[in-house]
Motif scaffolding. Sequence first.
Motif, PDB file in Angstrom:
ATOM      1  N   ASN A 187      29.692  29.463  10.578  1.00  0.00           N
ATOM      2  CA  ASN A 187      30.768  30.436  10.405  1.00  0.00           C
ATOM      3  C   ASN A 187      30.858  30.815   8.930  1.00  0.00           C
ATOM      4  O   ASN A 187      30.102  30.311   8.089  1.00  0.00           O
ATOM      5  N   LEU A 192      32.032  25.180  10.282  1.00  0.00           N
ATOM      6  CA  LEU A 192      31.598  25.007  11.660  1.00  0.00           C
ATOM      7  C   LEU A 192      30.157  25.463  11.821  1.00  0.00           C
ATOM      8  O   LEU A 192      29.723  26.426  11.181  1.00  0.00           O
ATOM      9  N   TYR A 194      27.553  26.634  15.006  1.00  0.00           N
ATOM     10  CA  TYR A 194      27.461  27.029  16.406  1.00  0.00           C
ATOM     11  C   TYR A 194      25.995  26.961  16.830  1.00  0.00           C
ATOM     12  O   TYR A 194      25.080  27.142  16.018  1.00  0.00           O
ATOM     13  N   TYR A 207      28.165  26.221  21.866  1.00  0.00           N
ATOM     14  CA  TYR A 207      28.880  25.036  21.394  1.00  0.00           C
ATOM     15  C   TYR A 207      29.181  25.172  19.901  1.00  0.00           C
ATOM     16  O   TYR A 207      28.519  25.915  19.174  1.00  0.00           O
ATOM     17  N   SER A 208      30.175  24.401  19.464  1.00  0.00           N
ATOM     18  CA  SER A 208      30.489  24.344  18.040  1.00  0.00           C
ATOM     19  C   SER A 208      30.675  22.893  17.624  1.00  0.00           C
ATOM     20  O   SER A 208      30.986  22.021  18.442  1.00  0.00           O
ATOM     21  N   GLN A 210      32.428  20.709  14.197  1.00  0.00           N
ATOM     22  CA  GLN A 210      33.140  20.718  12.920  1.00  0.00           C
ATOM     23  C   GLN A 210      32.390  19.840  11.928  1.00  0.00           C
ATOM     24  O   GLN A 210      32.132  18.665  12.182  1.00  0.00           O
ATOM     25  N   GLU A 233      32.394  26.159  23.660  1.00  0.00           N
ATOM     26  CA  GLU A 233      33.299  27.292  23.468  1.00  0.00           C
ATOM     27  C   GLU A 233      33.565  27.914  24.845  1.00  0.00           C
ATOM     28  O   GLU A 233      32.797  28.738  25.332  1.00  0.00           O
ATOM     29  N   TYR A 272      36.952  36.460  16.439  1.00  0.00           N
ATOM     30  CA  TYR A 272      37.792  35.284  16.263  1.00  0.00           C
ATOM     31  C   TYR A 272      39.118  35.728  15.666  1.00  0.00           C
ATOM     32  O   TYR A 272      39.198  36.160  14.512  1.00  0.00           O
TER      33      TYR A 272
END
Length: 337
Positions: A187, A192, A194, A207-208, A210, A233, A272
Motif C-alpha cells: 500500500n 501493508l 497484498y 490477502y493482506s 500488516q 480481504e 479504500y
Amino acid sequence: MYRPVLLMLIFSLTIKSCLPPCENQPVGFLPSIPVNMLELNSEYDDYNTSAIVQGSFMPLCFSSKRNTGGADFEIVYEPMIIKADETTGEITVLNDYSEWPEYQQEFGVLRNALDKINTDGNELGPYYMLNPTPNKYFYEFLFMYASNETDNYQIGFTYNTTDYYFYDGQEIGFLNSSYDDLYPCFNSDFSLMYFCSNRDNDVFNIYSVQLEKYIDQIIDEFINTESLVISMEETLSGAYNDMCPYLYGNMMIFASDRPGGEGGYDLYYSFYQDEEWSEAANFGSRINSPYDEYRPIIINEGIDMNWDMLIFSSDRPGGKGGFDLYFVGIDTQTGML
C-alpha cells in the motif's frame, strides 16, 4: 549480508507530475481504447509487467516465454520510452534507449537481478522498487516475484548492494504457504502487503498482511520474520478467482473471472475509503473483452495531465501472439475513462 535501504515506489504518486528528464515533453493524450505495445511484445506470451517512472523513460520488467521458445515464463527486462506527437498529442510507446543512453547501464543492471531469480520453473508477477535517494554511484533495487521451481508458486525477492551484485533469490517466509502465493504489492505507506493465494476455497483470493517494521527495515523483515497474521480481504474476494492485486494510492486494481464481466478474466477496481474497500467495479467493455485481461498496473507517466496509464496483458485477437501488453488511459480518482 543485510544492509538497510530506504525504498519506495516512485510511481505511486497520486498527484500528476513530470519527473526529469521529461520537463520539456509535449503534453499528450492517452488513448481511451487499449493500444497494443507492439515494440515490447513477442510472438509468445508476454504479461505480468512492473515498472518505475524516470520521466518519459520507464524500465519494464515482465514475464515472457520469448527466451524459452514458448515453454516457461522468465522475467525479462526491456526499456520503454513514452512519446507524444507534438501536433496531435498521440502517445506511443517505444522499446528504445536512444534519447536516454545513460539509463542503459544504470537500469541494465536489472538483468543481473533476473539472472538470480529465473529458474527452470516459471517466474511470474514481478514487482520492483527503487531507492528514492539513490547511492551517488548506482541505483538500489528491491525486486519481488513468484516462482514455482519447487512445485507451488512461492513469493521471493532479491536486492543489490553494489551496482552489479544482487543476492540469490530467497523466499519471503511469512507470505508463503503450501499453496500458490503470487503477486505481492505494497500500500502507499508500506504498512501493508497484498497478494493473492489459493490457500482457501480452492480459488484465488486477495490477502493482506500488516508489516511490523518500517520500509527502511523491509529486507530485514523479509529475511528474519517467521510469521505474521494474514487476512483475506473479504470484500474483494469470493467464490471465483480474484488475482493480481495492484495498488495506486487508495485504488486497487485486479483481475477476476467472477460472473457479470465481458468474459474470461476481466479487470476490476476498488477504492479504500473509511478504512474499508468498496465493492469492486468492472472497468467495462472499453478495456475488457470477451478474452482474458490480466495483471494490471498503473503508471503516473507525467505526459497526460488528466489520465494515468493502465498497462495490462490480454490474449484478445490482433496481437503478436498469446498474451500481449496493452496500455490505455484511466481516471484514477473515479476508475472511469
